[in-house]
Design a protein around this motif. Structure first.
Motif, PDB file in Angstrom:
ATOM      1  N   LYS A 156       6.636  -3.553   5.596  1.00 18.28           N
ATOM      2  CA  LYS A 156       6.103  -2.749   4.588  1.00 18.28           C
ATOM      3  C   LYS A 156       4.572  -2.488   5.207  1.00 18.28           C
ATOM      4  O   LYS A 156       4.321  -2.706   6.156  1.00 18.28           O
ATOM      5  N   ILE A 157       4.341  -1.521   4.210  1.00 13.57           N
ATOM      6  CA  ILE A 157       2.660  -0.772   4.648  1.00 13.57           C
ATOM      7  C   ILE A 157       1.826  -2.094   4.827  1.00 13.57           C
ATOM      8  O   ILE A 157       1.703  -3.004   3.702  1.00 13.57           O
ATOM      9  N   ASP A 158       0.935  -1.862   5.856  1.00 15.93           N
ATOM     10  CA  ASP A 158       0.074  -3.392   6.090  1.00 15.93           C
ATOM     11  C   ASP A 158      -1.125  -2.748   5.091  1.00 15.93           C
ATOM     12  O   ASP A 158      -2.038  -2.123   5.536  1.00 15.93           O
ATOM     13  N   THR A 159      -1.095  -3.283   3.862  1.00 19.75           N
ATOM     14  CA  THR A 159      -2.228  -2.642   3.035  1.00 19.75           C
ATOM     15  C   THR A 159      -3.719  -3.501   3.175  1.00 19.75           C
ATOM     16  O   THR A 159      -4.804  -2.808   3.083  1.00 19.75           O
ATOM     17  N   ASN A 160      -3.548  -4.503   3.707  1.00 19.27           N
ATOM     18  CA  ASN A 160      -4.644  -5.283   4.269  1.00 19.27           C
ATOM     19  C   ASN A 160      -5.635  -4.599   5.452  1.00 19.27           C
ATOM     20  O   ASN A 160      -6.849  -4.370   5.351  1.00 19.27           O
ATOM     21  N   PHE A 161      -4.764  -3.936   6.207  1.00 20.92           N
ATOM     22  CA  PHE A 161      -5.335  -3.114   7.336  1.00 20.92           C
ATOM     23  C   PHE A 161      -5.988  -2.097   6.695  1.00 20.92           C
ATOM     24  O   PHE A 161      -7.183  -1.596   7.072  1.00 20.92           O
TER      25      PHE A 161
END
Length: 230
Positions: free
Chosen positions: A98-103
């Motif tokens: 999934k998209i690495d939203t934290n980054f």
């Protein structure tokens, strides 16, 4: 809108003269494109009038980056940012594809002026429609998504690309930009299906489809003619 891949100043100047509207600057295209050297970046940026998106990708083995990778990427972005180069190409996934939203949160907090192309890490996600909806919340910074529709080529992924373009318009999200396997012989068929606003070209606009050779003027003119007639 035609965007072309370039690897150096000479490439970039030639593409601009032939009518490219925007460029993606990379190194090691045989590895899918990595971060170019600072020298190449500066030489290219100082001699171009059109927008240039600069690749920030530390290696070619996957898009799930560890802490060391991320710190290196942040250092690269910081160097570009300090020089006033805010246009980058970047992407990252978590361990669940999934998209690495934290980054992304980290990047845009530190560098709020970035203008981003989310690269073909998007083609490795588990669910592209879900992933796109995730990226919509970052549309202030993520302006476009480079993708082949999750397939080996844009023609193979044409239906998925069409669905993504429709979702783009529904949500007023980042531009879906098809890229991979496109050339003069198939752009008409692809555009008739997908109806995208922007297209990303690599070897398909080169002589003999080779990055070792220059751009093919007739091919670029042919593609521009086809897209302008649609």
């Amino acid at each position: 809108m035609i965007e072309c891949i370039v690897e150096n100043e000479k490439d970039a100047i030639a593409a601009e003269k032939l009518g490219a509207i925007r460029l993606e600057l990379v190194s090691a295209i045989q590895l899918g494109g990595l971060t170019p050297s600072l020298g190449i970046i500066k030489r290219t940026m100082e001699n171009l009038q059109i927008p240039v998106q600069i690749m920030v990708r530390p290696h070619n083995y996957g898009f799930n980056y560890d802490a060391f990778d991320k710190e290196a990427m942040m250092e690269d972005i910081n160097l570009l940012y300090d020089l006033g180069y805010y246009r980058i190409v970047v992407g990252a996934l978590d361990q669940n594809r999934k998209i690495d939203t934290n980054f992304l949160d980290y990047i845009f907090k530190e560098f709020p002026l970035l203008n981003v192309t989310f690269h073909r890490a998007f083609d490795e996600v588990e669910d592209q429609m879900e992933a796109y909806r995730t990226l919509v919340s970052y549309r202030d910074n993520i302006k476009r998504v480079l993708t082949s529709g999750g397939a080996e080529s844009c023609l193979a992924g044409a239906i998925n690309l069409r669905n993504l373009v429709q979702l783009q318009h529904e949500l007023n999200g980042p531009v879906i930009m098809p890229g991979n396997g496109m050339k003069l012989e198939n752009i008409k068929e692809l555009h008739n299906t997908v109806q995208a606003d922007e297209y990303h070209f690599g070897s398909g606009v080169r002589k003999h489809l080779s990055y070792e050779e220059g751009f093919d003027k007739k091919v670029i003119e042919g593609i521009k003619h086809i897209l302008s007639d649609r």
